[in-house]
Design an enzyme around this catalytic site. Structure first.
Site, PDB file in Angstrom:
ATOM      1  N   PHE A 114    -133.454 -19.123  37.644  1.00 49.25           N
ATOM      2  CA  PHE A 114    -134.659 -19.867  37.250  1.00 49.25           C
ATOM      3  C   PHE A 114    -135.912 -19.208  37.832  1.00 49.25           C
ATOM      4  O   PHE A 114    -136.910 -18.988  37.124  1.00 49.25           O
ATOM      5  CB  PHE A 114    -134.552 -21.316  37.732  1.00 49.25           C
ATOM      6  CG  PHE A 114    -135.785 -22.140  37.451  1.00 49.25           C
ATOM      7  CD1 PHE A 114    -135.984 -22.700  36.200  1.00 49.25           C
ATOM      8  CD2 PHE A 114    -136.740 -22.355  38.427  1.00 49.25           C
ATOM      9  CE1 PHE A 114    -137.124 -23.454  35.931  1.00 49.25           C
ATOM     10  CE2 PHE A 114    -137.872 -23.103  38.165  1.00 49.25           C
ATOM     11  CZ  PHE A 114    -138.059 -23.650  36.911  1.00 49.25           C
ATOM     12  N   ASP A 116    -132.378 -26.122  32.044  1.00 46.09           N
ATOM     13  CA  ASP A 116    -133.669 -26.469  31.441  1.00 46.09           C
ATOM     14  C   ASP A 116    -133.996 -25.403  30.403  1.00 46.09           C
ATOM     15  O   ASP A 116    -133.156 -24.577  30.053  1.00 46.09           O
ATOM     16  CB  ASP A 116    -134.748 -26.541  32.516  1.00 46.09           C
ATOM     17  CG  ASP A 116    -135.094 -25.159  33.033  1.00 46.09           C
ATOM     18  OD1 ASP A 116    -134.174 -24.331  33.133  1.00 46.09           O
ATOM     19  OD2 ASP A 116    -136.268 -24.883  33.311  1.00 46.09           O
ATOM     20  N   LYS A 137    -129.564 -32.906  32.712  1.00 47.20           N
ATOM     21  CA  LYS A 137    -130.287 -31.870  33.465  1.00 47.20           C
ATOM     22  C   LYS A 137    -130.850 -32.406  34.774  1.00 47.20           C
ATOM     23  O   LYS A 137    -130.694 -31.795  35.832  1.00 47.20           O
ATOM     24  CB  LYS A 137    -131.393 -31.280  32.588  1.00 47.20           C
ATOM     25  CG  LYS A 137    -132.100 -30.104  33.210  1.00 47.20           C
ATOM     26  CD  LYS A 137    -133.329 -30.553  33.943  1.00 47.20           C
ATOM     27  CE  LYS A 137    -133.936 -29.405  34.734  1.00 47.20           C
ATOM     28  NZ  LYS A 137    -135.086 -29.873  35.520  1.00 47.20           N
ATOM     29  N   PRO A 187    -128.232 -27.050  36.659  1.00 52.67           N
ATOM     30  CA  PRO A 187    -129.232 -27.656  35.764  1.00 52.67           C
ATOM     31  C   PRO A 187    -129.659 -26.656  34.686  1.00 52.67           C
ATOM     32  O   PRO A 187    -130.059 -25.532  35.009  1.00 52.67           O
ATOM     33  CB  PRO A 187    -130.411 -27.962  36.698  1.00 52.67           C
ATOM     34  CG  PRO A 187    -129.864 -27.883  38.087  1.00 52.67           C
ATOM     35  CD  PRO A 187    -128.725 -26.923  38.035  1.00 52.67           C
ATOM     36  N   ARG A 214    -148.562 -30.066  35.983  1.00 53.30           N
ATOM     37  CA  ARG A 214    -148.845 -31.477  35.743  1.00 53.30           C
ATOM     38  C   ARG A 214    -147.915 -32.370  36.559  1.00 53.30           C
ATOM     39  O   ARG A 214    -148.304 -33.461  37.004  1.00 53.30           O
ATOM     40  CB  ARG A 214    -148.719 -31.815  34.244  1.00 53.30           C
ATOM     41  CG  ARG A 214    -149.312 -33.183  33.907  1.00 53.30           C
ATOM     42  CD  ARG A 214    -149.632 -33.317  32.428  1.00 53.30           C
ATOM     43  NE  ARG A 214    -148.454 -33.587  31.640  1.00 53.30           N
ATOM     44  CZ  ARG A 214    -148.078 -34.806  31.269  1.00 53.30           C
ATOM     45  NH1 ARG A 214    -148.773 -35.858  31.624  1.00 53.30           N
ATOM     46  NH2 ARG A 214    -147.001 -34.971  30.551  1.00 53.30           N
ATOM     47  N   ASN A 230    -139.333 -32.738  30.477  1.00 53.12           N
ATOM     48  CA  ASN A 230    -140.194 -32.339  29.356  1.00 53.12           C
ATOM     49  C   ASN A 230    -141.658 -32.266  29.780  1.00 53.12           C
ATOM     50  O   ASN A 230    -142.538 -32.806  29.122  1.00 53.12           O
ATOM     51  CB  ASN A 230    -140.030 -33.322  28.187  1.00 53.12           C
ATOM     52  CG  ASN A 230    -140.631 -32.800  26.895  1.00 53.12           C
ATOM     53  OD1 ASN A 230    -140.791 -31.595  26.715  1.00 53.12           O
ATOM     54  ND2 ASN A 230    -140.982 -33.703  25.993  1.00 53.12           N
TER      55      ASN A 230
END
Length: 267
Positions: free
Chosen positions: A258, A220, A201, A218, A117, A112
């Site tokens: 992705f 996301d 995930k 995975p 970051r 999340n």
DNA sequence: AGCCAGGAAGAAT
DNA sequence: ATTCTTCATGGC
């Protein structure tokens, strides 16, 4: 400093480093600096070759998965229309062989969160607890991270993940052996998810990136947006469907989708 | 100001 | 076994 030369179109430093599997890289004049464990390499394109410059050639030859033929993988995925173009677009991706503890810590931070970051937090973690190697910092050992408090993790910007991290560092050895000796991705994920901060995930990411269980997928927010349909309306359904569909190619397919989705080249 | 980012934990149902 | 709520932080 030694050089490894790898010829051909199936190794692009840009594709490999920017496809979201690794956070410890930064642009150099010629290409990129990549840090893994306590080692570093510079990777760049030179004509038809990709060059790896490092003091640790054996480590990085394995790290960049140089022994695998990715042309076969991309070719095999052409049988599936929904990933065919993404696989060609991302054909320079190589799935890195990452160290288990480092990869687990990194992807707990990723939950999340956004990539920019995540990179900043990991950099602060390495600076605070990793060995100073002069030009860079090593990734912290578990022993070094045991000396950090919840507040230390929070001060690095981990937010509510600071509590997960504090627990994960301590429980990691309880499940490490079971994770490593698991002989399927599914079994490995069962043990991985006993670590706080590791859910479905993140467990799929770790089983793919650190354990080489390519039967991982995975899901996301990007993958879900790209793959969800009225039938496949939850992340778990998307995961099950594409694991079944792609089998051992699932992990590769997921990385191509992705990368293409994030780079904006998918519908 | 509100929404999103490589989601997961804990509680309620 | 599924669904709902809450959880820091920063960029846009």
């Amino acid at each position: 400093m030694e050089k490894i030369l790898y010829n051909g179109e199936y190794f692009s430093p840009k594709d490999t480093l920017e496809c979201g599997q690794i956070f410890r890289y930064k642009p150099s004049e010629r290409g990129y600096f990549v840090c893994a464990a306590d080692k570093r390499a510079e990777v760049y394109t030179q004509g038809e070759n990709t060059v790896i410059e490092t003091e640790y050639p054996n480590f990085f030859a394995n790290y960049f998965d140089l022994g695998r033929d990715y042309s076969k993988i991309v070719k095999s995925l052409q049988a599936f229309p929904e990933v065919a173009s993404a696989a060609v677009f991302g054909k320079g991706i190589r799935i890195l062989n990452q160290e288990l503890f480092e990869n687990t810590v990194s992807f707990i931070i990723s939950a999340n969160n956004n990539i920019k970051r995540i990179q900043a937090i990991i950099e602060r973690l390495c600076t605070a607890a990793g060995e100073d190697k002069g030009d860079y910092f090593a990734f912290p050992t578990r022993e070094a991270m045991l000396r950090l408090s919840r507040d230390d993790f929070a001060d690095m910007g981990m937010g509510y993940r600071a509590d997960y991290m504090y627990s994960a560092v301590r429980t990691f050895p309880d499940v490490e052996k079971d994770i490593i000796s698991a002989n399927s991705g599914e079994e490995a994920r069962k043990y991985l998810m006993m670590i706080k901060g590791v859910g479905e995930k993140v467990a799929n990411c770790i089983s793919l990136f650190a354990l080489k269980h390519t039967r991982s997928y995975p899901v996301d927010t990007w993958i879900f947006k790209a793959n969800s349909t009225p039938q496949l309306n939850t992340p778990q359904k998307v995961q099950r469907h594409f694991l079944e569909r792609y089998g051992e190619l699932a992990g590769y397919a997921q990385q191509y989708v992705f990368y293409a989705a994030r780079k904006g080249v998918l519908v």
